[in-house]
Structure formats: C-alpha cells, structure tokens
Design a protein around this motif. Structure first.
Motif, short mmCIF file in Angstrom:
data_model
loop_
_atom_site.label_atom_id
_atom_site.label_comp_id
_atom_site.label_asym_id
_atom_site.label_seq_id
_atom_site.Cartn_x
_atom_site.Cartn_y
_atom_site.Cartn_z
N UNK A 103 31.87 -13.33 72.55
CA UNK A 103 33.01 -13.23 71.67
C UNK A 103 34.05 -12.31 72.30
N UNK A 104 35.34 -12.56 72.05
CA UNK A 104 36.37 -11.71 72.65
C UNK A 104 36.32 -10.29 72.12
N UNK A 105 36.85 -9.38 72.91
CA UNK A 105 36.87 -7.97 72.53
C UNK A 105 37.45 -7.15 73.67
N UNK A 106 37.42 -5.84 73.54
CA UNK A 106 38.00 -4.98 74.58
C UNK A 106 37.19 -5.01 75.86
N UNK A 107 37.82 -4.62 76.95
CA UNK A 107 37.16 -4.52 78.25
C UNK A 107 36.98 -3.04 78.58
N UNK A 108 35.73 -2.65 78.78
CA UNK A 108 35.42 -1.26 79.10
C UNK A 108 34.81 -1.19 80.49
N UNK A 109 35.28 -0.26 81.28
CA UNK A 109 34.77 -0.05 82.63
C UNK A 109 33.77 1.10 82.63
N UNK A 161 27.64 -9.44 73.95
CA UNK A 161 27.90 -10.33 72.83
C UNK A 161 29.38 -10.31 72.45
N UNK A 162 29.94 -9.12 72.41
CA UNK A 162 31.35 -8.98 72.06
C UNK A 162 32.02 -8.05 73.05
N UNK A 163 33.21 -8.46 73.52
CA UNK A 163 33.92 -7.64 74.48
C UNK A 163 33.51 -7.97 75.91
N UNK A 164 33.93 -7.15 76.83
CA UNK A 164 33.65 -7.36 78.25
C UNK A 164 33.34 -6.04 78.93
N UNK A 165 32.59 -6.12 80.02
CA UNK A 165 32.27 -4.94 80.81
C UNK A 165 32.70 -5.15 82.26
N UNK A 166 33.24 -4.10 82.85
CA UNK A 166 33.37 -3.99 84.30
C UNK A 166 32.45 -2.84 84.71
N UNK A 167 31.44 -3.14 85.51
CA UNK A 167 30.45 -2.12 85.85
C UNK A 167 30.41 -1.93 87.36
N UNK A 168 30.58 -0.69 87.79
CA UNK A 168 30.41 -0.32 89.19
C UNK A 168 29.20 0.61 89.27
N UNK A 171 38.86 4.54 96.30
CA UNK A 171 39.68 4.99 95.18
C UNK A 171 40.78 3.98 94.87
N UNK A 172 41.30 3.32 95.89
CA UNK A 172 42.36 2.33 95.71
C UNK A 172 41.88 1.16 94.84
N UNK A 173 40.67 0.68 95.12
CA UNK A 173 40.12 -0.43 94.33
C UNK A 173 39.78 0.03 92.92
N UNK A 174 39.22 1.21 92.80
CA UNK A 174 38.84 1.70 91.47
C UNK A 174 40.07 1.83 90.58
N UNK A 175 41.16 2.34 91.12
CA UNK A 175 42.41 2.41 90.33
C UNK A 175 42.88 1.01 89.93
N UNK A 176 42.75 0.06 90.85
CA UNK A 176 43.13 -1.32 90.58
C UNK A 176 42.33 -1.89 89.41
N UNK A 177 41.03 -1.62 89.36
CA UNK A 177 40.18 -2.14 88.29
C UNK A 177 40.46 -1.47 86.95
N UNK A 178 40.85 -0.21 87.00
CA UNK A 178 41.17 0.47 85.74
C UNK A 178 42.34 -0.19 85.02
N UNK A 179 43.21 -0.86 85.78
CA UNK A 179 44.39 -1.47 85.18
C UNK A 179 44.04 -2.62 84.25
N UNK A 180 42.85 -3.19 84.40
CA UNK A 180 42.45 -4.29 83.52
C UNK A 180 41.45 -3.81 82.46
N UNK A 181 41.33 -2.51 82.29
CA UNK A 181 40.34 -1.94 81.37
C UNK A 181 41.04 -1.29 80.18
N UNK A 182 40.33 -1.30 79.05
CA UNK A 182 40.84 -0.67 77.84
C UNK A 182 40.22 0.70 77.59
N UNK A 183 39.15 1.03 78.29
CA UNK A 183 38.51 2.33 78.17
C UNK A 183 37.62 2.52 79.39
#
Length: 588
Positions: free
Chosen positions: A52-58, A83-90, A126-138
């Motif tokens: 289900x749609x929801x916020x994206x948290x890294x 189940x709800x939302x999205x994750x970006x995990x490093x 650090x350059x990539x990590x900053x890039x990924x933060x731009x698509x994150x909500x928290x």
C-alpha cells in the motif's frame, strides 16, 4: 531466510507537525542496486516497495565499520515485507571500514556531509547517500556507541559524553514542524518497558543547531544534513559497545527501528531470526574460490602459485541469507586491497591470503610457491631481456596492462587503476611505485601506491602534480619507481574526459532507437516504456551509471515516457557519481 513471522505494526496517526509524501516507488525501480560495483567501496542499497502507498523512509547502518549492530540490524530489515509505505535501506554504508573493523579508513564518513568533498572514496559514498535522501521522507541512522549515555555524570561509562543506549536528535523541534523529541519519547516509552533499567535507552539531544552546543562536530553529520539540507525528520539509534550480547543488541535496535518507522507511517513484517543466529552469522558468508579452489570456512587451504602467476577470486551465491556478510580476501602484504574485486599478479612473494566475512576471518589460504620466474611477460610481444628497462605491470579496469619505462598508459576519467609492480624484478620486497599527486594512505604517506585502487579523477589529485591540457582535453600524471636500490624510472598516465555520443533504447515493440547525447536539452520519442540498452562512449559502459529522476537506472532497466510528462536521465561516472550530463525525454 527463515519463515516470516508477523510483527505487523499498526499504522499510527502521523504527527500533526510531520509532513510526508505518499508517492510509491516506480514499478520498474530495482529492488536492489549496488553503486560503485567492482570498486573497493561498493554501496548496496535496497529499495523495498510496500503493498500500500505511504511515506518513504531511509534506514542506514555501517557508516563506521566497528559498529556491528547497526549494519546487522539494517541487513535484517532488508528482508522485511513492507505492507504500507516504502523503505530505502543501506546496510553497510562504508564497506572498507566493515572489512577492517575500524571507525574510518581515510576520514570519518559521518563528518563529510557539510559540503561536497572530493578527496577520498568516502566523499563518493557521501555523494550517493545525499542523492538517496532526496527521495526520502524521513531518515533513521543506526549506530553503536561506547558506554551508556546519561544526562548527568554517574561514572566513566555513564555520563553525557557517552553515546550508547540512546536515541539521538539534533534538536527537539526543527523549524516548528518536525517534532523529533515527540517521536523519540514515544518510541522510548514503548521500547524500555521490557528492558532492565541498566540497559534502557535514553533521549540524547545534542542541541546541534545552538551556538553553545557541546557537539559542534555533529554539524557535519548525516542526521544534521538530513534536517538542515534535505528538510526531513532524522534521528540516530545507538546501542552500546559495552553490551557483549550481539544478538540482544541487534534485537533491541531492530525493535527501536520498527517503532520509529511506525511513527512515520511505515507498516511491515520482519523475518524470523534468533539471537544465537546473529552471534554466529559470519558463517553464512558466500562461498569463494581462489584460482578455482573452494574455500571452506574454518579450514585452511594451500594454494600452489608460481612467481608471476595470477590470483583471482570468484564468489558463488550462498543462497538466501538473512545477514549477507560481505566476503573479502586480503593478501598478507596488502591488507587494504580486497581481491574479490581486484585480481593479483604475483610479482612479489606473500605468505597467505586471509578470507573474511564482514571483517571476521573465516579461513586462511597458505601460499606454496612453485617454479621459477620466466623472462617473458604474460602478454604477446613483450619479452623482457636481462638488463632491459623496467616493464611496469598494472590493472586498468581489471585488465592487465604492461607499460615500458617512459611509456604512456592511456585511460579515461573515472577508470580504475591498480599499480601491481615491475615484471621480473625478482626482489623479495615489494616494488615502491609512487603515483604523484595521489595520497593512498593519508596517515602514512610513504609514497607507496602499489596495491591501492586509484580512481582517475582529476579533481581528487594534488593539482601541482597533474599536467592539464589548456583546453581541458586531457590530464597527465607520473608514476615513479622509488624502490630502494633501484633506478628511479617512471611511466605516465594520460586520461581524457569521459564522453558519450549516444544512448541506445529498446522499445516494447523491439525497435531500437538511438538518442544522440548532447548532455543537455530535450529529445522527443513515441510514448512507451524503453529498455536502456546501449551506450556509445570512449570507455566501458559499466563505468557509466544512469539515474532516472532520483533512482538508479541500471543497464537493462526500463524508463517510461508518458504523454504530458517528461522524464530526465542523468549519466554519471560510475566510480565517482559525478554527473556527465543530463537530457529530458518527452513523448510525441
């Protein structure tokens, strides 16, 4: 992976002060992508889309390699069902430190976010990590600190200068809309009721934004950057290095992470695991072969090797692993070069290879030297006569090259270079090869750059050692042989900017479209979904990375061009993440 057990989190009402988006990942986004693949600093990122749609948290761990709990907690999270939302995990943001079991190699990666540095591999991460933060909500950062944080001094292990067993925030409320203290307090209230008082977590406010903060160094940290530059909620969860039970720490950190995700509107189910499995996780490492010989964890292996022979490591899939430790093989004379991604030409003798998983030794390979040196180098047309000038051996993008003294090695910006040595030197000591303008070991700048991965990035070298063409068409550097007792000979490395002339797209109907690459502007083509197939460039395709908006677009990946919408493709150096150019695709 173990069967899934239900740890479903009830979606709480979002805090009124928190504003998040509910845009899901694009359907063709990769589930997993490794930035800087094939380098010594691979960055594997997991993109997990909820039902289900929801916020994206890294969520990120492993920014400092001696903090084991953080990267294990994040790795377990990659196997969650969202189940709800999205994750970006490093899970492991800084693989070289994980393999070394150290906080840092060149510089502390968690102090490289106040600007776009360009000196060390950490700056590329650090350059990539900053890039990924731009698509994150928290953002949630996982750490493992010393001692036990306490707001007042109790003893040497419990005081305001310790970090363990805490949830760290940079400020209670940011810009009147992000209430970090309220989120942390809610998590602590649910987390601590099942933990004995001595090990309970506490709220740690570093007060980073204040002029009189006692932690000004945090202004260079990732959580501070996430708040001040990306404008998203960010906090850190720290367990204590002084608690010896690794499995217990991972379980508690995972509980704290899940509770935090609940505050931000992400609902998930976790995989089942036990504390005992965490304690022995390194045994689940991928299977390796060294020159075809299988490496068995816990058992030593003898490797027959001739002088001048090649050592190559291959990795076999270990199957589905909850912990996915990073495999590594290090020669005893080169403890910094992981041979999993860098073959070795045996031009100097070494005694053994250490096989590791996340820095823990799991096996040892003893080298049995056999045979004699040959006068002929292992490439056609390069005989080495006695008394001849040195023939320098190096690896360019993983391919063996031989360069005569005073010769020139031609390359492209972003290429990877490993200086191997001098063919036929027949010395027990390793040759000293100094790449002028490049510092491979800042804390021990002894001029030895052999056995180090050097990314040809003109902006990262000391300027006075780099001869740049006036029109910017090339850069020229010197590699000098500084081996004691040997003549000071050299060769040169000339590299040019990476250029792209066209992209190849494959349409849904099988038609191929060639898009002239200008590095700017707009290109119109029929609406549809296209596969990114080909590249016309002056260097290997795998040294160029495409990103589509704010996500990686691997070769073979799809990009959709829809009526009324435009999509932007940016091409970047795959080894540095620096942009080469960008173009907009629009539908007819």
């Amino acid at each position: 992976m173990k069967p899934i057990r239900c740890l479903t989190l009830c979606l709480s009402l979002l805090l009124a002060a928190l504003v998040v988006s509910t845009v899901a990942f694009a359907g063709d986004a990769p589930r997993r992508h490794t930035f800087f693949s094939g380098t010594q600093y691979p960055l594997t990122v997991h993109f997990i889309q909820g039902t289900e749609p929801g916020p994206t948290v890294m969520v990120q761990g492993g920014i400092q390699g001696d903090e084991v709990s953080g990267y294990l907690t994040a790795q377990i999270l990659t196997h969650a069902e969202v189940i709800r939302g999205n994750l970006i995990v490093i899970p492991r943001a800084n693989v070289p430190t994980v393999l070394a079991g150290k906080r840092e190699i060149n510089v502390d990666l968690n102090r490289r976010f106040d600007q776009d540095y360009n000196t060390f591999y950490e700056d590329r991460l650090a350059r990539v990590i900053r890039f990924l933060l731009k698509r994150s909500d928290a953002f949630v950062h996982l750490h493992e600190g010393s001692g036990f944080y306490h707001p007042t001094y109790v003893d040497g292990l419990r005081n305001p200068r310790r970090y363990g067993q805490s949830i760290i925030i940079d400020t209670p409320v940011f810009e009147g809309r992000i209430n970090l203290a309220q989120v942390a307090t809610s998590v602590l209230g649910q987390l601590n009721h099942s933990i004995v008082p001595a090990y309970q977590f506490k709220l740690f406010n570093t007060n980073t934004f204040a002029n009189n903060t006692t932690h000004p160094e945090q202004r260079k940290s990732l959580t501070f950057h996430a708040l001040s530059s990306a404008g998203i909620p960010a906090l850190a969860i720290e367990v204590s290095k002084n608690i010896r039970q690794l499995g217990w720490k991972v379980l508690q950190q995972l509980r704290a992470t899940v509770l935090t995700l609940e505050q931000y509107g992400v609902e998930l189910r976790l995989p089942e695991f036990t504390e005992q499995e965490v304690d022995r996780y390194a045994r689940t490492a991928s299977r390796l072969r060294v020159n075809g010989l299988p490496v068995i964890p816990g058992k030593d292996l003898t490797l027959p090797l001739a002088p001048g022979g090649t050592v190559a490591v291959t990795v076999e899939d270990a199957g589905d692993s909850t912990f996915d430790p990073v495999p590594a093989v290090f020669a005893s004379d080169r403890p910094d070069l992981n041979m999993v991604s860098a073959p070795r030409l045996a031009l100097s003798r070494f005694g053994r290879l250490d096989v590791r998983a996340d820095g823990t030794r799991v096996s040892r390979v003893n080298v049995a030297w056999q045979g004699q040196w040959q006068d002929k180098a292992p490439t056609p047309g390069t005989p080495v006569a006695k008394g001849a000038a040195p023939l320098f051996a190096c690896w360019l993008n993983g391919k063996l090259r031989f360069v005569p003294a005073d010769g020139v090695l031609e390359a492209v910006q972003g290429d990877q270079l490993v200086l191997e040595g001098v063919w036929g030197s027949r010395k027990d000591q390793e040759e000293v090869l100094n790449f002028k303008g490049y510092v491979s070991q800042p804390r021990r700048n002894d001029g030895q750059d052999a056995g180090q991965e050097i990314v040809l990035d003109s902006g990262a070298f000391i300027g006075r050692y780099v001869k740049a063409a006036k029109d910017g068409s090339s850069w020229l550097c010197r590699v000098v042989r500084e081996t004691p007792g040997e003549p000071k000979t050299q060769f040169k490395v000339r590299f040019v900017p990476r250029s792209v002339s066209a992209l190849g797209l494959l349409g849904e109907d099988g038609d191929r479209i060639i898009v002239p690459w200008t590095g700017e502007g707009r290109y119109v083509l029929p609406a549809g979904t296209y596969t990114l197939e080909g590249l016309w460039s002056n260097g290997p395709k795998d040294k160029v990375l495409a990103t589509n908006e704010s996500r990686p677009l691997p070769w073979g990946g799809g990009v959709t061009v829809a009526p009324g919408l435009e999509t932007t493709i940016t091409l970047r150096q795959a080894t540095t993440f620096r942009p080469i150019g960008r173009m907009t695709l629009a539908a007819q």
